[in-house]
Scaffold this active site. Structure first.
Site, mmCIF file in Angstrom:
data_model
loop_
_atom_site.group_PDB
_atom_site.id
_atom_site.type_symbol
_atom_site.label_atom_id
_atom_site.label_comp_id
_atom_site.label_asym_id
_atom_site.label_seq_id
_atom_site.Cartn_x
_atom_site.Cartn_y
_atom_site.Cartn_z
ATOM 1 N N CYS A 242 0.819 -1.219 0.000
ATOM 2 C CA CYS A 242 0.000 0.000 0.000
ATOM 3 C C CYS A 242 0.845 1.258 0.000
ATOM 4 C CB CYS A 242 -0.978 -0.009 1.170
ATOM 5 S SG CYS A 242 -0.230 0.107 2.816
ATOM 6 N N HIS A 295 -2.648 1.272 6.875
ATOM 7 C CA HIS A 295 -2.972 1.256 5.447
ATOM 8 C C HIS A 295 -3.077 2.678 4.921
ATOM 9 C CE1 HIS A 295 -4.293 -0.457 1.704
ATOM 10 N NE2 HIS A 295 -5.388 0.273 1.702
ATOM 11 N N HIS A 307 -5.972 2.093 -4.412
ATOM 12 C CA HIS A 307 -5.007 1.583 -3.437
ATOM 13 C C HIS A 307 -4.593 0.169 -3.803
ATOM 14 C CE1 HIS A 307 -8.110 -0.666 -0.675
ATOM 15 N NE2 HIS A 307 -8.518 -0.652 -1.910
#
Length: 338
Positions: A242, A295, A307
Site C-alpha cells: 500500500c 494502510h 489503493h
C-alpha cells in the site's frame, strides 16, 4: 526460534566486543559505509539475511525474474512475506552498505525516508545484486536521466530494439548517454550501455526538473497499475504494497515522501474529510481509526480511492466511505502537493 537465536547471538557479540574478545569473520557483521548501486531490475530487501525459501530463488540471484517469482507463489507463500520483507530498490538505485554478513549485506536505500535510518530504508539483500562501477557513478552525477514511465519497460542490446536484455520497473532512473529519434542509449550499473524505447521514458536533467503534479496527474499515474497483484514490501511495477504504491507514485512526479504508511500519516498537510482533493492520501488505523496506522490509499475524488490493499487483492478502486471496513478505520488524510 531461529530469530530468537539470532537475537541472542547479536547480544552475545556486543558483550564479547565490550570485554575485548575477538569475533570470527564468519560471525561478525562488518560495518562498511560504502555506497553501491542496485544491479538487478528489482532488489528485494529482507528483514534478516539467509531467510529465503526455494520459491524465492528467482528474486535473490543476478539477474532476477520478478514475474516468475510473483506468479510462482501461492497465496500462503505470499502471505509468509509479511514481516519477512522490508522494501525493494530499483535498478541503478544507490544504497549505502551498513553491514556485511557472508554473501549478504545490510543496506540503506537512498530516497526512501524512514525514522529507522537517516541514510534510507535499512534491510538485507544478496551482495551479488550490487555493483560499484565508478563510471556509472560519474554518469549519475553529470548526465540527465531517463525515467521509466510505463509499468515495466525493456532494455535492449541494440538500437533497433530487437535483442532484449532486461525488463525494468516503472520509476527506474538511468543516465542518458545518447539519443536518436527511435531509441535512447542509457548507462547501466555493470553491463555497459543499453537501448530503450523513447516512448517508455521521460528525460530530465534533475529531479527538480520534473514538473510538479496536480492531483489528477497523480491519479492518472496510479491508474496505470489497476489489476496489478499486491506484493508485501513492493515498490515496483511488478507489485506494490500500500505505501510502496503511494511512495512510488509521488517519487515519479519528483516528490519524495516517507516509505511507510505510518510515517506518511505524520507528514504533509492535514486535510479534513470535507476538504479532500484528488491526490490526497487517506490513512486507516486499528481500533476504529484511533490506533496504529496500517494502510494508505490515494483519493480520486467523488468518494473514490485507489489503493493496493492486501495479499489477496490487486490495485483497485473503491468507494471508500461506502465501505464499512474502511470508513470505520479512517484515520485522516494528508496532502503532499500545493
Amino acid at each position: 526460534m531461529k530469530q530468537f537465536c539470532q537475537t541472542c547471538l547479536a547480544g552475545l557479540m556486543s558483550v564479547f566486543v565490550m570485554f575485548g574478545f575477538s569475533i570470527s569473520e564468519e560471525v561478525q557483521a562488518e560495518e562498511t559505509g560504502q555506497t553501491a548501486y542496485v544491479d538487478v531490475s528489482v532488489a528485494t530487501l529482507w528483514s534478516e539475511p539467509n531467510e529465503t525459501r526455494p520459491v524465492d530463488a528467482p528474486s535473490i540471484g543476478n539477474p532476477v525474474d520478478m514475474w516468475e517469482w510473483t506468479t510462482g507463489m501461492s497465496y500462503e507463500q505470499k502471505l509468509w512475506l509479511v514481516g519477512n520483507l522490508q522494501t525493494q530498490a530499483l535498478y541503478g538505485q544507490e544504497v549505502t552498505i551498513l553491514e556485511e554478513q557472508g554473501d549478504w549485506v545490510k543496506v540503506a536505500v537512498h530516497g526512501q525516508p524512514t525514522p529507522k535510518n537517516d541514510l534510507g530504508y535499512p534491510a538485507w539483500m544478496p551482495k551479488s545484486q550490487l555493483a560499484n562501477d565508478a563510471s556509472f557513478s560519474t554518469l549519475k552525477d553529470i548526465k540527465e536521466f531517463a525515467q521509466v514511465t510505463d509499468p515495466t519497460a525493456w532494455l535492449f542490446e541494440d538500437k533497433h530494439r530487437s535483442d532484449k536484455f532486461k525488463e525494468i520497473s516503472f520509476n527506474t532512473r538511468l543516465p542518458v548517454v545518447a539519443e536518436t529519434k527511435d531509441a535512447i542509449l542509457v548507462a547501466t550499473p555493470s553491463d555497459g550501455k543499453k537501448w530503450m524505447s523513447p516512448d517508455a521514458v521521460s528525460i530530465y536533467s534533475s529531479q527538480e526538473d520534473i514538473e510538479k503534479p496536480d492531483g489528477q496527474n497523480l491519479v492518472d499515474t496510479g491508474l496505470k497499475f489497476l489489476g496489478l497483484p499486491y506484493l508485501w514490501a513492493g515498490t515496483s511495477g511488478f507489485g506494490f504494497d500500500c505505501s510502496g504504491f503511494t511512495h512510488t507514485i509521488f517519487k515519479a512526479h519528483g516528490i519524495t515522501i516517507p516509505r511507510d504508511s505510518s510515517v506518511q500519516a505524520t507528514h504533509g498537510t492535514p486535510v479534513e474529510r470535507d476538504d479532500l482533493q484528488k491526490g490526497d492520501l487517506l490513512f486507516f488505523a486499528y481500533n476504529e481509526g484511533e490506533g496504529r496506522v496500517h494502510h494508505v490509499g490515494m483519493y480520486m475524488g467523488n468518494g473514490k480511492m485507489i489503493h493496493s490493499p492486501n495479499t489477496a487483492s490487486t490495485v483497485e478502486i473503491i468507494d471508500v466511505f461506502e465501505s464499512d471496513y474502511y470508513s470505520s478505520e479512517y484515520a485522516g488524510a494528508r496532502r503532499y502537493i500545493d
